[in-house]
Design an enzyme around this catalytic site. Structure first.
Site, PDB file in Angstrom:
ATOM      1  N   HIS A 168      54.793  20.176  -1.842  1.00 29.51           N
ATOM      2  CA  HIS A 168      55.553  20.235  -3.279  1.00 29.51           C
ATOM      3  C   HIS A 168      54.532  20.988  -4.265  1.00 29.51           C
ATOM      4  O   HIS A 168      53.272  20.930  -4.176  1.00 29.51           O
ATOM      5  CB  HIS A 168      55.811  18.899  -3.663  1.00 29.51           C
ATOM      6  N   GLU A 194      65.279  22.683 -10.962  1.00 33.38           N
ATOM      7  CA  GLU A 194      64.941  21.434 -11.512  1.00 33.38           C
ATOM      8  C   GLU A 194      63.817  21.570 -12.578  1.00 33.38           C
ATOM      9  O   GLU A 194      63.888  20.815 -13.435  1.00 33.38           O
ATOM     10  CB  GLU A 194      64.338  20.667 -10.102  1.00 33.38           C
ATOM     11  N   VAL A 200      54.466  14.029  -7.698  1.00 35.04           N
ATOM     12  CA  VAL A 200      55.672  14.451  -7.096  1.00 35.04           C
ATOM     13  C   VAL A 200      56.600  13.571  -7.880  1.00 35.04           C
ATOM     14  O   VAL A 200      56.433  12.241  -8.060  1.00 35.04           O
ATOM     15  CB  VAL A 200      56.030  14.433  -5.688  1.00 35.04           C
ATOM     16  N   ILE A 201      57.682  14.070  -8.718  1.00 31.74           N
ATOM     17  CA  ILE A 201      58.792  13.247  -9.541  1.00 31.74           C
ATOM     18  C   ILE A 201      59.924  14.160  -9.449  1.00 31.74           C
ATOM     19  O   ILE A 201      60.111  15.170  -9.504  1.00 31.74           O
ATOM     20  CB  ILE A 201      58.036  12.951 -10.852  1.00 31.74           C
ATOM     21  N   ALA A 255      62.395  15.618 -11.198  1.00 32.88           N
ATOM     22  CA  ALA A 255      62.638  16.237 -12.366  1.00 32.88           C
ATOM     23  C   ALA A 255      64.024  15.960 -13.199  1.00 32.88           C
ATOM     24  O   ALA A 255      64.031  15.800 -14.044  1.00 32.88           O
ATOM     25  CB  ALA A 255      61.993  17.908 -12.466  1.00 32.88           C
TER      26      ALA A 255
END
Lengths: 174, 174
Positions: free
Chosen positions: B67, B87, B120-121, B123
């Site tokens: 990512h 995103e 990592v999220i 978005a």
């Protein structure tokens, strides 16, 4: 690049450098970074090999399915990865006669229909005639045999790609 | 596209369509094709989730390392995947003030130094302020907690990417 330089790479630089040693599977490279430091090129290669071996059979099939056909659509369209393009060209896959191309396409389709993954072979260790011969012969195997055989070829390809990236001159031999 | 159309795809078309539902991990998509037919979108999503859960911890870290940083180098250089670009833009990552950008860069580096994988999220489920807040808070977690949390977010991202590809209109709801 010697192995101490490899071990000093951030994960980002490691993946940027080695992310395609297994075709289109940067996640494998990114995973084995967790296992550093590596004592040698062989140790890095073994870490990749072990990671692959520990995957479920579907994961091994997934790796095979990330490989392009030999002399297939990606070659014709210019959408091969740099490594695959060089390897396929080296084995003469970009210079087939029309008869050879027709036979290759037909056998590739037969192979994929039978096994549900593509024919994978280390092109740098084979010439055009031998690739056609093996494709024809391997179409006769059982699926489990062919899955294991394909993964063996993935590992040969990986070894040669690693060597190309690391052993650019004899002085840096790992 | 309804689920029967999905089940009818060759592995090549399946990977071409769904290959980036887990960022830069087409091997996962290619692996779960082995588990078709899927009875629903949820079943396809579950197959991906199960495949991820069965990976060793290094494999999960590998997924996270595929990512890009939020508002990081790939966004600045225009080298994000199409999905990530959309995103990140949707969450305002391409329109940070200089102060926000500085804070994001500093926290991203702190996070990567601590955990050896990126923050990592999902978005699309968060706005700019919330992303900065969570990045700051999650920097305080333990590594194992954060690895699991990152994978949860990967699955949320995957679900929304699958929905975008499959649910283009209500009539095709799976």
């Amino acid at each position: 690049m010697d192995i101490s330089a490899v071990n000093a790479l951030s994960y980002e630089d490691f993946v940027n450098t080695f992310g395609n040693v297994v075709e289109k599977c940067p996640v494998i490279t990114a995973a084995v970074w967790s296992r550093r430091p590596f004592v040698s090129l062989n140790a890095l290669e073994a870490a990749i090999s072990d990671f692959i071996d520990e995957l479920p059979e579907s994961g091994k099939e997934g790796i095979l399915r990330c490989h392009p056909d030999l002399a297939g659509r990606d070659l014709q369209r210019g959408t091969l990865t740099r490594e695959s393009r060089q390897e396929q060209a080296g084995a003469g896959m970009d210079a087939l006669t029309s008869g050879e191309a027709e036979r290759m396409a037909r056998l590739n389709e037969e192979y994929k229909k039978r096994f549900e993954f593509p024919f994978v072979i280390c092109a740098r260790m084979n010439d055009k005639a031998n690739i056609l011969l093996q494709l024809s012969e391997r179409c006769q195997n059982e699926r489990a045999v062919e899955r294991a055989r394909g993964i063996e070829e993935v590992k040969k390809i990986c070894r040669l790609r690693l060597q190309s990236l690391l052993l650019t001159d004899g002085a840096n031999k790992l």
